[in-house]
Design a protein around this motif. Structure first.
Motif, short mmCIF file in Angstrom:
data_model
loop_
_atom_site.label_atom_id
_atom_site.label_comp_id
_atom_site.label_asym_id
_atom_site.label_seq_id
_atom_site.Cartn_x
_atom_site.Cartn_y
_atom_site.Cartn_z
N MET A 1 18.83 -20.79 76.39
CA MET A 1 18.26 -21.00 75.07
C MET A 1 18.77 -22.33 74.52
O MET A 1 19.96 -22.58 74.51
CB MET A 1 18.67 -19.84 74.15
N SER A 2 17.86 -23.17 74.06
CA SER A 2 18.26 -24.46 73.52
C SER A 2 18.53 -24.35 72.02
O SER A 2 17.93 -23.56 71.31
CB SER A 2 17.17 -25.51 73.77
N VAL A 3 19.46 -25.14 71.59
CA VAL A 3 19.79 -25.17 70.17
C VAL A 3 19.14 -26.41 69.58
O VAL A 3 19.43 -27.52 70.00
CB VAL A 3 21.32 -25.23 69.96
N GLU A 4 18.24 -26.19 68.65
CA GLU A 4 17.57 -27.31 68.02
C GLU A 4 18.32 -27.71 66.77
O GLU A 4 18.73 -26.87 65.98
CB GLU A 4 16.12 -26.93 67.68
N SER A 5 18.50 -29.01 66.60
CA SER A 5 19.17 -29.50 65.40
C SER A 5 18.15 -29.66 64.28
O SER A 5 16.95 -29.67 64.50
CB SER A 5 19.86 -30.82 65.70
N LYS A 6 18.68 -29.75 63.08
CA LYS A 6 17.81 -29.93 61.93
C LYS A 6 17.14 -31.29 62.00
O LYS A 6 17.75 -32.25 62.47
CB LYS A 6 18.64 -29.83 60.64
N PRO A 7 15.91 -31.38 61.52
CA PRO A 7 15.24 -32.68 61.49
C PRO A 7 16.04 -33.66 60.61
O PRO A 7 16.68 -33.26 59.64
CB PRO A 7 13.89 -32.38 60.85
N ILE A 8 15.99 -34.92 60.97
CA ILE A 8 16.68 -35.95 60.19
C ILE A 8 15.87 -36.24 58.95
O ILE A 8 14.71 -36.63 59.03
CB ILE A 8 16.89 -37.22 61.03
N ALA A 9 16.48 -36.03 57.81
CA ALA A 9 15.82 -36.24 56.52
C ALA A 9 15.80 -37.73 56.17
O ALA A 9 16.68 -38.49 56.57
CB ALA A 9 16.53 -35.47 55.42
N SER A 10 14.81 -38.11 55.40
CA SER A 10 14.74 -39.47 54.91
C SER A 10 15.95 -39.76 54.02
O SER A 10 16.34 -38.92 53.21
CB SER A 10 13.46 -39.65 54.09
N PRO A 11 16.54 -40.93 54.15
CA PRO A 11 17.68 -41.28 53.31
C PRO A 11 17.27 -41.81 51.93
O PRO A 11 18.12 -42.29 51.18
CB PRO A 11 18.39 -42.37 54.13
N CYS A 12 16.00 -41.70 51.59
CA CYS A 12 15.51 -42.21 50.31
C CYS A 12 16.29 -41.60 49.14
O CYS A 12 16.52 -40.39 49.09
CB CYS A 12 14.03 -41.88 50.16
N VAL A 13 16.69 -42.46 48.20
CA VAL A 13 17.40 -42.02 47.00
C VAL A 13 16.62 -42.39 45.74
O VAL A 13 17.17 -42.43 44.64
CB VAL A 13 18.84 -42.59 46.94
N SER A 14 15.34 -42.67 45.91
CA SER A 14 14.42 -43.00 44.81
C SER A 14 14.83 -44.24 44.02
O SER A 14 14.59 -44.34 42.83
CB SER A 14 14.25 -41.80 43.87
N ILE A 15 15.49 -45.16 44.71
CA ILE A 15 15.77 -46.48 44.14
C ILE A 15 15.07 -47.46 45.09
O ILE A 15 15.67 -47.96 46.04
CB ILE A 15 17.28 -46.78 44.07
N CYS A 16 13.81 -47.66 44.86
CA CYS A 16 12.98 -48.40 45.80
C CYS A 16 12.83 -49.86 45.37
O CYS A 16 12.02 -50.17 44.50
CB CYS A 16 11.61 -47.75 45.92
N ALA A 17 13.66 -50.70 45.94
CA ALA A 17 13.60 -52.13 45.65
C ALA A 17 14.08 -52.88 46.87
O ALA A 17 15.21 -52.67 47.32
CB ALA A 17 14.47 -52.47 44.45
N LEU A 18 13.22 -53.72 47.41
CA LEU A 18 13.58 -54.50 48.59
C LEU A 18 14.26 -55.80 48.18
O LEU A 18 13.82 -56.46 47.23
CB LEU A 18 12.34 -54.81 49.43
N ASP A 19 15.33 -56.15 48.87
CA ASP A 19 16.02 -57.41 48.58
C ASP A 19 15.35 -58.56 49.32
O ASP A 19 14.30 -58.38 49.96
CB ASP A 19 17.51 -57.29 48.89
N GLU A 20 15.97 -59.72 49.29
CA GLU A 20 15.38 -60.91 49.91
C GLU A 20 15.31 -60.80 51.43
O GLU A 20 14.60 -61.57 52.08
CB GLU A 20 16.15 -62.18 49.51
N ASN A 21 16.02 -59.83 52.01
CA ASN A 21 15.98 -59.61 53.46
C ASN A 21 15.07 -58.45 53.86
O ASN A 21 15.14 -57.98 54.99
CB ASN A 21 17.40 -59.35 53.98
N ASP A 22 14.25 -57.96 52.92
CA ASP A 22 13.32 -56.85 53.15
C ASP A 22 14.07 -55.54 53.42
O ASP A 22 13.61 -54.69 54.16
CB ASP A 22 12.35 -57.15 54.29
N VAL A 23 15.25 -55.39 52.81
CA VAL A 23 16.05 -54.17 52.95
C VAL A 23 16.12 -53.50 51.58
O VAL A 23 16.43 -54.14 50.58
CB VAL A 23 17.47 -54.49 53.47
N CYS A 24 15.85 -52.21 51.55
CA CYS A 24 15.89 -51.45 50.30
C CYS A 24 17.33 -51.35 49.81
O CYS A 24 18.22 -50.97 50.57
CB CYS A 24 15.30 -50.05 50.51
#
Length: 61
Positions: A1-24
């Motif tokens: 029997m395989s053990v399935e891990s929980k799906p990886i949730a989005s790390p979004c924290v509802s502060i959506c702003a990209l900097d000059e390097n296109d990184v939130c």
């Protein structure tokens, strides 16, 4: 029997702003990583989360 891990949730924290390097300033993903999150496999999401952790280390926020 395989053990399935929980799906990886989005790390979004509802502060959506990209900097000059296109990184939130909230979740530390790039615009491309954010846009493609729902289509990524769990291993791909894990790779993104590793990059997110590295970006967080260098963040001033």
């Amino acid at each position: 029997m395989s053990v399935e891990s929980k799906p990886i949730a989005s790390p979004c924290v509802s502060i959506c702003a990209l900097d000059e390097n296109d990184v939130c300033v909230g979740c530390h993903r790039t615009g491309q990583e954010i846009a493609g999150w729902g289509m990524k496999s769990e291993p791909e999401k894990a790779e993104i989360m590793e990059r997110v952790r590295e970006r967080e280390k260098g963040s001033y926020i």
